[in-house]
Write a protein that holds these residues in place. Structure first.
Motif, PDB file in Angstrom:
ATOM      1  N   VAL A   4       3.806   1.973   8.495  1.00 34.59           N
ATOM      2  CA  VAL A   4       4.945   2.882   8.563  1.00 34.59           C
ATOM      3  C   VAL A   4       6.006   2.371   7.608  1.00 34.59           C
ATOM      4  O   VAL A   4       6.338   1.183   7.622  1.00 34.59           O
ATOM      5  CB  VAL A   4       5.524   2.958   9.995  1.00 34.59           C
ATOM      6  CG1 VAL A   4       6.743   3.852  10.037  1.00 34.59           C
ATOM      7  CG2 VAL A   4       4.474   3.426  10.983  1.00 34.59           C
ATOM      8  N   VAL A   5       6.529   3.263   6.768  1.00 37.97           N
ATOM      9  CA  VAL A   5       7.597   2.903   5.836  1.00 37.97           C
ATOM     10  C   VAL A   5       8.901   3.496   6.351  1.00 37.97           C
ATOM     11  O   VAL A   5       8.988   4.696   6.607  1.00 37.97           O
ATOM     12  CB  VAL A   5       7.319   3.439   4.416  1.00 37.97           C
ATOM     13  CG1 VAL A   5       8.495   3.146   3.488  1.00 37.97           C
ATOM     14  CG2 VAL A   5       6.038   2.840   3.851  1.00 37.97           C
ATOM     15  N   ASP A   6       9.907   2.649   6.513  1.00 33.43           N
ATOM     16  CA  ASP A   6      11.238   3.119   6.881  1.00 33.43           C
ATOM     17  C   ASP A   6      11.912   3.610   5.606  1.00 33.43           C
ATOM     18  O   ASP A   6      12.359   2.810   4.781  1.00 33.43           O
ATOM     19  CB  ASP A   6      12.045   1.986   7.523  1.00 33.43           C
ATOM     20  CG  ASP A   6      13.410   2.443   8.030  1.00 33.43           C
ATOM     21  OD1 ASP A   6      13.943   3.458   7.526  1.00 33.43           O
ATOM     22  OD2 ASP A   6      13.945   1.767   8.928  1.00 33.43           O
ATOM     23  N   PRO A  21      -2.706   0.033  -3.284  1.00 33.82           N
ATOM     24  CA  PRO A  21      -2.582   1.440  -3.681  1.00 33.82           C
ATOM     25  C   PRO A  21      -3.427   2.402  -2.847  1.00 33.82           C
ATOM     26  O   PRO A  21      -3.200   3.606  -2.880  1.00 33.82           O
ATOM     27  CB  PRO A  21      -3.039   1.429  -5.143  1.00 33.82           C
ATOM     28  CG  PRO A  21      -3.912   0.225  -5.263  1.00 33.82           C
ATOM     29  CD  PRO A  21      -3.332  -0.789  -4.318  1.00 33.82           C
ATOM     30  N   GLU A  22      -4.379   1.867  -2.090  1.00 35.19           N
ATOM     31  CA  GLU A  22      -5.190   2.717  -1.223  1.00 35.19           C
ATOM     32  C   GLU A  22      -4.385   3.237  -0.031  1.00 35.19           C
ATOM     33  O   GLU A  22      -4.743   4.230   0.589  1.00 35.19           O
ATOM     34  CB  GLU A  22      -6.416   1.944  -0.696  1.00 35.19           C
ATOM     35  CG  GLU A  22      -7.356   1.469  -1.775  1.00 35.19           C
ATOM     36  CD  GLU A  22      -6.966   0.113  -2.378  1.00 35.19           C
ATOM     37  OE1 GLU A  22      -7.699  -0.355  -3.269  1.00 35.19           O
ATOM     38  OE2 GLU A  22      -5.927  -0.473  -1.982  1.00 35.19           O
ATOM     39  N   VAL A  23      -3.283   2.556   0.273  1.00 35.50           N
ATOM     40  CA  VAL A  23      -2.485   2.905   1.454  1.00 35.50           C
ATOM     41  C   VAL A  23      -1.079   3.389   1.083  1.00 35.50           C
ATOM     42  O   VAL A  23      -0.526   4.248   1.756  1.00 35.50           O
ATOM     43  CB  VAL A  23      -2.396   1.702   2.424  1.00 35.50           C
ATOM     44  CG1 VAL A  23      -1.525   2.030   3.636  1.00 35.50           C
ATOM     45  CG2 VAL A  23      -3.792   1.269   2.875  1.00 35.50           C
ATOM     46  N   PHE A  24      -0.508   2.842   0.009  1.00 30.58           N
ATOM     47  CA  PHE A  24       0.873   3.172  -0.359  1.00 30.58           C
ATOM     48  C   PHE A  24       0.962   3.772  -1.758  1.00 30.58           C
ATOM     49  O   PHE A  24       0.209   3.398  -2.648  1.00 30.58           O
ATOM     50  CB  PHE A  24       1.745   1.902  -0.346  1.00 30.58           C
ATOM     51  CG  PHE A  24       1.744   1.178   0.959  1.00 30.58           C
ATOM     52  CD1 PHE A  24       2.582   1.567   1.987  1.00 30.58           C
ATOM     53  CD2 PHE A  24       0.902   0.093   1.164  1.00 30.58           C
ATOM     54  CE1 PHE A  24       2.584   0.901   3.197  1.00 30.58           C
ATOM     55  CE2 PHE A  24       0.899  -0.589   2.375  1.00 30.58           C
ATOM     56  CZ  PHE A  24       1.739  -0.180   3.400  1.00 30.58           C
ATOM     57  N   GLU A  25       1.916   4.681  -1.933  1.00 32.96           N
ATOM     58  CA  GLU A  25       2.234   5.174  -3.276  1.00 32.96           C
ATOM     59  C   GLU A  25       3.718   5.514  -3.317  1.00 32.96           C
ATOM     60  O   GLU A  25       4.331   5.801  -2.282  1.00 32.96           O
ATOM     61  CB  GLU A  25       1.395   6.368  -3.671  1.00 32.96           C
ATOM     62  CG  GLU A  25       1.762   7.659  -3.001  1.00 32.96           C
ATOM     63  CD  GLU A  25       0.944   8.852  -3.512  1.00 32.96           C
ATOM     64  OE1 GLU A  25       1.412   9.975  -3.300  1.00 32.96           O
ATOM     65  OE2 GLU A  25      -0.144   8.664  -4.094  1.00 32.96           O
ATOM     66  N   HIS A  33       5.491   5.863   0.230  1.00 37.31           N
ATOM     67  CA  HIS A  33       4.925   6.690   1.297  1.00 37.31           C
ATOM     68  C   HIS A  33       3.541   6.172   1.639  1.00 37.31           C
ATOM     69  O   HIS A  33       2.821   5.670   0.771  1.00 37.31           O
ATOM     70  CB  HIS A  33       4.828   8.153   0.854  1.00 37.31           C
ATOM     71  CG  HIS A  33       6.154   8.766   0.583  1.00 37.31           C
ATOM     72  ND1 HIS A  33       6.944   9.294   1.565  1.00 37.31           N
ATOM     73  CD2 HIS A  33       6.849   8.913  -0.573  1.00 37.31           C
ATOM     74  CE1 HIS A  33       8.058   9.754   1.033  1.00 37.31           C
ATOM     75  NE2 HIS A  33       8.032   9.533  -0.268  1.00 37.31           N
ATOM     76  N   VAL A  34       3.173   6.306   2.897  1.00 42.01           N
ATOM     77  CA  VAL A  34       1.837   5.934   3.352  1.00 42.01           C
ATOM     78  C   VAL A  34       0.908   7.100   3.046  1.00 42.01           C
ATOM     79  O   VAL A  34       1.160   8.224   3.461  1.00 42.01           O
ATOM     80  CB  VAL A  34       1.841   5.612   4.854  1.00 42.01           C
ATOM     81  CG1 VAL A  34       0.436   5.297   5.338  1.00 42.01           C
ATOM     82  CG2 VAL A  34       2.786   4.457   5.154  1.00 42.01           C
ATOM     83  N   VAL A  35      -0.160   6.818   2.302  1.00 34.44           N
ATOM     84  CA  VAL A  35      -1.104   7.870   1.917  1.00 34.44           C
ATOM     85  C   VAL A  35      -2.509   7.612   2.441  1.00 34.44           C
ATOM     86  O   VAL A  35      -3.422   8.381   2.175  1.00 34.44           O
ATOM     87  CB  VAL A  35      -1.149   8.046   0.380  1.00 34.44           C
ATOM     88  CG1 VAL A  35       0.188   8.552  -0.130  1.00 34.44           C
ATOM     89  CG2 VAL A  35      -1.541   6.752  -0.319  1.00 34.44           C
ATOM     90  N   GLY A  36      -2.668   6.526   3.184  1.00 32.13           N
ATOM     91  CA  GLY A  36      -3.971   6.203   3.730  1.00 32.13           C
ATOM     92  C   GLY A  36      -3.837   5.324   4.959  1.00 32.13           C
ATOM     93  O   GLY A  36      -2.752   4.846   5.281  1.00 32.13           O
ATOM     94  N   ASP A  37      -4.945   5.124   5.628  1.00 30.52           N
ATOM     95  CA  ASP A  37      -4.974   4.297   6.831  1.00 30.52           C
ATOM     96  C   ASP A  37      -5.309   2.863   6.442  1.00 30.52           C
ATOM     97  O   ASP A  37      -6.112   2.632   5.531  1.00 30.52           O
ATOM     98  CB  ASP A  37      -6.019   4.844   7.794  1.00 30.52           C
ATOM     99  CG  ASP A  37      -5.978   4.152   9.134  1.00 30.52           C
ATOM    100  OD1 ASP A  37      -4.887   4.100   9.720  1.00 30.52           O
ATOM    101  OD2 ASP A  37      -7.030   3.665   9.581  1.00 30.52           O
ATOM    102  N   CYS A  38      -4.705   1.907   7.112  1.00 31.74           N
ATOM    103  CA  CYS A  38      -4.980   0.498   6.802  1.00 31.74           C
ATOM    104  C   CYS A  38      -6.461   0.174   6.989  1.00 31.74           C
ATOM    105  O   CYS A  38      -7.055  -0.447   6.123  1.00 31.74           O
ATOM    106  CB  CYS A  38      -4.115  -0.416   7.660  1.00 31.74           C
ATOM    107  SG  CYS A  38      -2.368  -0.394   7.227  1.00 31.74           S
ATOM    108  N   ASP A  43      -6.204  -6.214   5.089  1.00 31.37           N
ATOM    109  CA  ASP A  43      -5.670  -7.406   4.420  1.00 31.37           C
ATOM    110  C   ASP A  43      -4.584  -7.053   3.416  1.00 31.37           C
ATOM    111  O   ASP A  43      -3.499  -7.638   3.427  1.00 31.37           O
ATOM    112  CB  ASP A  43      -6.780  -8.201   3.728  1.00 31.37           C
ATOM    113  CG  ASP A  43      -7.698  -8.890   4.715  1.00 31.37           C
ATOM    114  OD1 ASP A  43      -7.313  -9.046   5.889  1.00 31.37           O
ATOM    115  OD2 ASP A  43      -8.809  -9.290   4.306  1.00 31.37           O
ATOM    116  N   CYS A  44      -4.851  -6.077   2.544  1.00 34.44           N
ATOM    117  CA  CYS A  44      -3.840  -5.730   1.547  1.00 34.44           C
ATOM    118  C   CYS A  44      -2.676  -4.991   2.193  1.00 34.44           C
ATOM    119  O   CYS A  44      -1.535  -5.110   1.740  1.00 34.44           O
ATOM    120  CB  CYS A  44      -4.433  -4.955   0.366  1.00 34.44           C
ATOM    121  SG  CYS A  44      -4.840  -3.220   0.643  1.00 34.44           S
ATOM    122  N   CYS A  45      -2.939  -4.262   3.261  1.00 34.09           N
ATOM    123  CA  CYS A  45      -1.884  -3.554   3.976  1.00 34.09           C
ATOM    124  C   CYS A  45      -0.892  -4.561   4.572  1.00 34.09           C
ATOM    125  O   CYS A  45       0.329  -4.407   4.433  1.00 34.09           O
ATOM    126  CB  CYS A  45      -2.532  -2.716   5.080  1.00 34.09           C
ATOM    127  SG  CYS A  45      -1.525  -1.393   5.713  1.00 34.09           S
TER     128      CYS A  45
END
Length: 61
Positions: A4-6, A21-25, A33-38, A43-45
């Motif tokens: 979750v991004v505040d 980049p698989e989760v955030f952009e 913004h979150v664009v994927g599930d951890c 690990d990278c999340c």
């Protein structure tokens, strides 16, 4: 796991998107913004959340 991004705290530095980049952009609004599930990217999340300079990312179970 879910990231979750505040958006009120995020400065749009892009560190999270660089690390995971698989989760955030970065959106057109300059905020991460979150664009994927951890999921398989746990690990990278987690690294992205730990590396956020303003602590704008939390990881929920």
């Amino acid at each position: 796991m879910k990231a979750v991004v505040d958006e009120d705290v995020c400065t749009g530095c892009g560190t999270c998107a660089d690390i995971c980049p698989e989760v955030f952009e970065l959106g057109d609004d300059g905020i991460a913004h979150v664009v994927g599930d951890c999921g398989e990217f746990a690990d990278c999340c987690t690294e992205a959340a730990d590396s956020c300079p303003v602590g704008a990312i939390t990881i929920e179970d």
